[in-house]
Design a protein around this motif. Structure first.
Motif, PDB file in Angstrom:
ATOM      1  N   LEU A   1      12.920  -0.676 -12.571  1.00  0.00           N
ATOM      2  CA  LEU A   1      13.073  -0.218 -11.191  1.00  0.00           C
ATOM      3  C   LEU A   1      11.719   0.152 -10.582  1.00  0.00           C
ATOM      4  O   LEU A   1      10.943   0.890 -11.194  1.00  0.00           O
ATOM      5  CB  LEU A   1      14.022   0.982 -11.132  1.00  0.00           C
ATOM      6  N   PRO A   2      11.431  -0.326  -9.365  1.00  0.00           N
ATOM      7  CA  PRO A   2      10.171  -0.011  -8.708  1.00  0.00           C
ATOM      8  C   PRO A   2      10.230   1.380  -8.061  1.00  0.00           C
ATOM      9  O   PRO A   2      10.588   1.533  -6.890  1.00  0.00           O
ATOM     10  CB  PRO A   2      10.028  -1.115  -7.659  1.00  0.00           C
ATOM     11  N   CYS A   3       9.911   2.393  -8.857  1.00  0.00           N
ATOM     12  CA  CYS A   3      10.020   3.764  -8.373  1.00  0.00           C
ATOM     13  C   CYS A   3       9.131   4.679  -9.210  1.00  0.00           C
ATOM     14  O   CYS A   3       8.605   4.274 -10.247  1.00  0.00           O
ATOM     15  CB  CYS A   3      11.468   4.244  -8.475  1.00  0.00           C
TER      16      CYS A   3
ATOM     17  N   ALA B   1      10.802  18.389  -2.901  1.00  0.00           N
ATOM     18  CA  ALA B   1       9.942  17.634  -3.824  1.00  0.00           C
ATOM     19  C   ALA B   1       9.567  16.270  -3.250  1.00  0.00           C
ATOM     20  O   ALA B   1       8.453  15.790  -3.458  1.00  0.00           O
ATOM     21  CB  ALA B   1      10.634  17.467  -5.172  1.00  0.00           C
ATOM     22  N   ALA B   2      10.471  15.651  -2.524  1.00  0.00           N
ATOM     23  CA  ALA B   2      10.196  14.331  -1.943  1.00  0.00           C
ATOM     24  C   ALA B   2       9.140  14.415  -0.848  1.00  0.00           C
ATOM     25  O   ALA B   2       8.405  13.448  -0.619  1.00  0.00           O
ATOM     26  CB  ALA B   2      11.482  13.717  -1.393  1.00  0.00           C
ATOM     27  N   ALA B   3       9.070  15.530  -0.162  1.00  0.00           N
ATOM     28  CA  ALA B   3       8.040  15.759   0.869  1.00  0.00           C
ATOM     29  C   ALA B   3       7.949  14.599   1.863  1.00  0.00           C
ATOM     30  O   ALA B   3       6.861  14.143   2.193  1.00  0.00           O
ATOM     31  CB  ALA B   3       6.690  16.030   0.208  1.00  0.00           C
ATOM     32  N   GLY B   4       9.107  14.107   2.300  1.00  0.00           N
ATOM     33  CA  GLY B   4       9.128  13.046   3.304  1.00  0.00           C
ATOM     34  C   GLY B   4       9.108  11.636   2.750  1.00  0.00           C
ATOM     35  O   GLY B   4       9.352  10.679   3.479  1.00  0.00           O
ATOM     36  N   ARG B   5       8.817  11.470   1.471  1.00  0.00           N
ATOM     37  CA  ARG B   5       8.802  10.134   0.867  1.00  0.00           C
ATOM     38  C   ARG B   5      10.222   9.609   0.676  1.00  0.00           C
ATOM     39  O   ARG B   5      11.160  10.386   0.484  1.00  0.00           O
ATOM     40  CB  ARG B   5       8.110  10.173  -0.504  1.00  0.00           C
ATOM     41  N   PRO B   6      10.385   8.295   0.675  1.00  0.00           N
ATOM     42  CA  PRO B   6      11.702   7.739   0.342  1.00  0.00           C
ATOM     43  C   PRO B   6      12.105   8.158  -1.072  1.00  0.00           C
ATOM     44  O   PRO B   6      11.258   8.197  -1.975  1.00  0.00           O
ATOM     45  CB  PRO B   6      11.481   6.228   0.404  1.00  0.00           C
TER      46      PRO B   6
ATOM     47  N   ALA C   1       0.806  -1.203   0.000  1.00  0.00           N
ATOM     48  CA  ALA C   1       0.000   0.000   0.000  1.00  0.00           C
ATOM     49  C   ALA C   1       0.851   1.269   0.000  1.00  0.00           C
ATOM     50  O   ALA C   1       0.338   2.348  -0.256  1.00  0.00           O
ATOM     51  CB  ALA C   1      -0.929   0.000   1.207  1.00  0.00           C
ATOM     52  N   LEU C   2       2.124   1.149   0.306  1.00  0.00           N
ATOM     53  CA  LEU C   2       2.990   2.322   0.350  1.00  0.00           C
ATOM     54  C   LEU C   2       3.281   2.836  -1.056  1.00  0.00           C
ATOM     55  O   LEU C   2       3.435   2.048  -1.991  1.00  0.00           O
ATOM     56  CB  LEU C   2       4.312   1.979   1.038  1.00  0.00           C
ATOM     57  N   PRO C   3       3.381   4.149  -1.212  1.00  0.00           N
ATOM     58  CA  PRO C   3       3.754   4.670  -2.536  1.00  0.00           C
ATOM     59  C   PRO C   3       5.182   4.271  -2.870  1.00  0.00           C
ATOM     60  O   PRO C   3       6.013   4.068  -1.977  1.00  0.00           O
ATOM     61  CB  PRO C   3       3.622   6.179  -2.376  1.00  0.00           C
ATOM     62  N   LEU C   4       5.459   4.169  -4.138  1.00  0.00           N
ATOM     63  CA  LEU C   4       6.815   3.827  -4.576  1.00  0.00           C
ATOM     64  C   LEU C   4       7.794   4.926  -4.202  1.00  0.00           C
ATOM     65  O   LEU C   4       7.435   6.113  -4.177  1.00  0.00           O
ATOM     66  CB  LEU C   4       6.841   3.639  -6.097  1.00  0.00           C
TER      67      LEU C   4
ATOM     68  N   LEU D   1      15.887   0.220  -3.831  1.00  0.00           N
ATOM     69  CA  LEU D   1      14.490   0.483  -4.184  1.00  0.00           C
ATOM     70  C   LEU D   1      13.576  -0.703  -3.893  1.00  0.00           C
ATOM     71  O   LEU D   1      12.416  -0.527  -3.535  1.00  0.00           O
ATOM     72  CB  LEU D   1      14.378   0.855  -5.671  1.00  0.00           C
ATOM     73  N   ARG D   2      14.099  -1.905  -4.050  1.00  0.00           N
ATOM     74  CA  ARG D   2      13.262  -3.106  -3.887  1.00  0.00           C
ATOM     75  C   ARG D   2      13.149  -3.589  -2.434  1.00  0.00           C
ATOM     76  O   ARG D   2      12.250  -4.348  -2.114  1.00  0.00           O
ATOM     77  CB  ARG D   2      13.823  -4.239  -4.744  1.00  0.00           C
ATOM     78  N   ASP D   3      14.057  -3.177  -1.590  1.00  0.00           N
ATOM     79  CA  ASP D   3      14.092  -3.707  -0.226  1.00  0.00           C
ATOM     80  C   ASP D   3      13.795  -2.621   0.808  1.00  0.00           C
ATOM     81  O   ASP D   3      14.678  -1.861   1.176  1.00  0.00           O
ATOM     82  CB  ASP D   3      15.470  -4.328   0.049  1.00  0.00           C
ATOM     83  N   PRO D   4      12.549  -2.571   1.293  1.00  0.00           N
ATOM     84  CA  PRO D   4      12.223  -1.556   2.290  1.00  0.00           C
ATOM     85  C   PRO D   4      13.119  -1.629   3.527  1.00  0.00           C
ATOM     86  O   PRO D   4      13.382  -0.611   4.166  1.00  0.00           O
ATOM     87  CB  PRO D   4      10.769  -1.854   2.670  1.00  0.00           C
ATOM     88  N   ALA D   5      13.639  -2.797   3.847  1.00  0.00           N
ATOM     89  CA  ALA D   5      14.521  -2.934   5.011  1.00  0.00           C
ATOM     90  C   ALA D   5      15.860  -2.206   4.759  1.00  0.00           C
ATOM     91  O   ALA D   5      16.503  -1.765   5.694  1.00  0.00           O
ATOM     92  CB  ALA D   5      14.783  -4.408   5.319  1.00  0.00           C
ATOM     93  N   ALA D   6      16.246  -2.101   3.494  1.00  0.00           N
ATOM     94  CA  ALA D   6      17.488  -1.402   3.156  1.00  0.00           C
ATOM     95  C   ALA D   6      17.323   0.103   3.307  1.00  0.00           C
ATOM     96  O   ALA D   6      18.291   0.834   3.380  1.00  0.00           O
ATOM     97  CB  ALA D   6      17.913  -1.730   1.728  1.00  0.00           C
ATOM     98  N   ARG D   7      16.073   0.516   3.327  1.00  0.00           N
ATOM     99  CA  ARG D   7      15.792   1.944   3.459  1.00  0.00           C
ATOM    100  C   ARG D   7      15.597   2.271   4.909  1.00  0.00           C
ATOM    101  O   ARG D   7      15.387   3.224   5.405  1.00  0.00           O
ATOM    102  CB  ARG D   7      14.539   2.318   2.677  1.00  0.00           C
TER     103      ARG D   7
END
Length: 172
Positions: free
Chosen positions: A60-62, A114-119, A6-9, A166-172
């Motif tokens: 790339l998932p972005c 521009a990112a406004a808090g998004r990854p 559900a999270l935005p890319l 980009l693919r691994d939320p844990a890496a972020r």
């Protein structure tokens, strides 16, 4: 549906010169008039574009954005070469008349805004430790500032780092 689905890319801010257009043995233009002349289809560096980058970027998932002095011209010249659709263009401040390598990059604040808090991932050949430190202090979300060697431009290794992040939320 999982919570992560559900999270935005994450956003991807991509530079052109030195990133998609490697400088190789060619030096970039020294002044703004020469630089402006490079921002069109007659740019000699266009022969150096690795056309395989287009399909790699598309996997790339972005949510991609151009973050380049080319601005909208990236959609007219670079995107067709790579087989990419039109991407939004990040609003950037004017390039400074003089190079101040000891200061925050002109794109840094604009991209964080521009990112406004998004990854987000920012891929550029001019990222410094100052930019990384500023983003770490001012951006509440995860960010990957990935510096590319301007002589070679994006490589398979760069795509591996970017794809993994980009693919691994844990890496972020």
């Amino acid at each position: 549906m999982s919570a992560s689905a559900a999270l935005p890319l994450p956003l991807l801010f991509l530079d052109v010169d030195g990133t998609l257009l490697p400088y190789g043995r060619t030096s970039p233009p020294a002044d703004l008039e020469e630089w402006a002349a490079w921002q069109h289809a007659g740019n000699p560096q266009l022969a150096e574009v690795d056309r395989a980058h287009g399909p790699r970027l598309l996997t790339l998932p972005c949510s991609p954005f151009w973050a380049t002095a080319w601005m909208a011209d990236a959609n007219e010249v670079i995107a067709p070469l790579l087989g990419l659709p039109r991407w939004p263009v990040a609003e950037l401040p004017e390039a400074p008349l003089e190079d101040h390598g000891d200061r925050l990059h002109r794109k840094t604040r604009a991209l964080v805004e521009a990112a406004a808090g998004r990854p987000f991932a920012w891929v550029d050949d001019e990222i410094t430790s100052l930019d990384r430190a500023w983003v770490a202090r001012h951006h509440p979300g995860p960010a990957l500032l990935h510096r590319v060697d301007p002589v070679t431009g994006l490589t398979t290794a760069d795509f591996a780092v970017l794809g993994s992040w980009l693919r691994d939320p844990a890496a972020r």
